[in-house]
Motif scaffolding. Structure first.
Motif, PDB file in Angstrom:
ATOM      1  N   UNK A   2       0.901  -1.072   0.157  1.00 22.36           N
ATOM      2  CA  UNK A   2       0.040   0.109   0.084  1.00 22.36           C
ATOM      3  C   UNK A   2       0.950   1.167   0.038  1.00 22.36           C
ATOM      4  N   UNK A   3       0.236   2.226  -0.562  1.00 22.85           N
ATOM      5  CA  UNK A   3       1.088   3.428  -0.428  1.00 22.85           C
ATOM      6  C   UNK A   3       0.147   4.682   0.303  1.00 22.85           C
ATOM      7  N   UNK A   4       0.875   5.671   0.525  1.00 21.44           N
ATOM      8  CA  UNK A   4       0.233   6.684   1.334  1.00 21.44           C
ATOM      9  C   UNK A   4      -1.082   7.306   0.630  1.00 21.44           C
ATOM     10  N   UNK A   5      -1.062   7.024  -0.538  1.00 21.54           N
ATOM     11  CA  UNK A   5      -2.351   7.742  -1.373  1.00 21.54           C
ATOM     12  C   UNK A   5      -3.623   7.159  -0.688  1.00 21.54           C
ATOM     13  N   UNK A   6      -3.773   5.949  -0.135  1.00 26.18           N
ATOM     14  CA  UNK A   6      -5.021   5.306   0.108  1.00 26.18           C
ATOM     15  C   UNK A   6      -5.542   4.499  -1.042  1.00 26.18           C
ATOM     16  N   UNK A   7      -4.871   4.522  -2.104  1.00 29.94           N
ATOM     17  CA  UNK A   7      -5.300   3.615  -3.151  1.00 29.94           C
ATOM     18  C   UNK A   7      -4.945   2.135  -2.910  1.00 29.94           C
ATOM     19  N   UNK A   8      -6.020   1.213  -2.937  1.00 31.28           N
ATOM     20  CA  UNK A   8      -5.808  -0.135  -2.698  1.00 31.28           C
ATOM     21  C   UNK A   8      -5.041  -0.732  -3.825  1.00 31.28           C
ATOM     22  N   UNK A   9      -4.208  -1.879  -3.838  1.00 28.82           N
ATOM     23  CA  UNK A   9      -3.529  -2.330  -4.775  1.00 28.82           C
ATOM     24  C   UNK A   9      -4.580  -3.145  -5.651  1.00 28.82           C
ATOM     25  N   UNK A  10      -4.081  -3.440  -6.904  1.00 26.32           N
ATOM     26  CA  UNK A  10      -4.848  -4.270  -7.622  1.00 26.32           C
ATOM     27  C   UNK A  10      -4.546  -5.751  -7.297  1.00 26.32           C
ATOM     28  N   UNK A  11      -5.730  -6.598  -6.908  1.00 26.45           N
ATOM     29  CA  UNK A  11      -5.697  -7.832  -6.517  1.00 26.45           C
ATOM     30  C   UNK A  11      -5.350  -8.573  -7.581  1.00 26.45           C
ATOM     31  N   UNK A  12      -5.426 -10.075  -7.227  1.00 27.86           N
ATOM     32  CA  UNK A  12      -4.944 -11.207  -7.908  1.00 27.86           C
ATOM     33  C   UNK A  12      -6.195 -11.526  -9.035  1.00 27.86           C
ATOM     34  N   UNK A  13      -7.489 -11.154  -8.611  1.00 30.05           N
ATOM     35  CA  UNK A  13      -8.523 -11.622  -9.502  1.00 30.05           C
ATOM     36  C   UNK A  13      -9.088 -10.225  -9.891  1.00 30.05           C
ATOM     37  N   UNK A  14      -8.724  -9.958 -11.399  1.00 28.58           N
ATOM     38  CA  UNK A  14      -9.321  -8.939 -11.949  1.00 28.58           C
ATOM     39  C   UNK A  14      -9.875  -9.271 -13.337  1.00 28.58           C
ATOM     40  N   UNK A  15      -9.743 -10.747 -13.453  1.00 25.94           N
ATOM     41  CA  UNK A  15     -10.318 -11.155 -14.836  1.00 25.94           C
ATOM     42  C   UNK A  15     -11.612 -11.046 -14.695  1.00 25.94           C
ATOM     43  N   UNK A  16     -12.352 -10.916 -15.916  1.00 25.80           N
ATOM     44  CA  UNK A  16     -13.569 -10.400 -16.069  1.00 25.80           C
ATOM     45  C   UNK A  16     -14.594 -11.559 -15.586  1.00 25.80           C
ATOM     46  N   UNK A  17     -15.812 -11.245 -14.943  1.00 16.89           N
ATOM     47  CA  UNK A  17     -16.775 -12.323 -14.491  1.00 16.89           C
ATOM     48  C   UNK A  17     -17.552 -12.776 -15.535  1.00 16.89           C
ATOM     49  N   UNK A  18     -17.844 -14.060 -15.459  1.00 16.77           N
ATOM     50  CA  UNK A  18     -18.833 -14.478 -16.535  1.00 16.77           C
ATOM     51  C   UNK A  18     -20.074 -13.657 -16.877  1.00 16.77           C
TER      52      UNK A  18
END
Ligand code: FES
Length: 82
Positions: A2-18
């Protein structure tokens, strides 16, 4: 990381949902997170996809180190939801 921006990191599951629509169930857990079920896209404040999932636990105590997700810190801080 995490950075001090408060932006959460991109997770492992970002593939499009069915399926991207449908019902969403929000189940507040006693003295804990919000359990959310459905076809979910978690989006940061800047519009970036953080995660896509069918079930997540979202922090509502404010103490998680993995916001917006619950990391169990609510127990450490004795969070009370009522
Ligand atoms: S609700 Fe679990 S860490 Fe906040």
């Amino acid at each position: 990381m995490y950075s001090s921006s408060g932006e959460p990191p991109t997770g492992d599951r970002t593939d499009m949902l069915a399926v991207r629509n449908g019902p969403v169930e929000i189940a507040p857990q006693l003295d804990g997170p919000l359990a959310v079920y459905g076809n979910l896209e978690i989006i940061s404040g800047t519009g970036r996809v953080v995660s896509r999932a069918e079930a997540v636990r979202l922090c509502r105590c404010g103490h998680s180190n993995t916001k917006p997700f619950c990391d169990g810190s609510h127990s450490r801080v004795s969070f009370r939801s009522v």
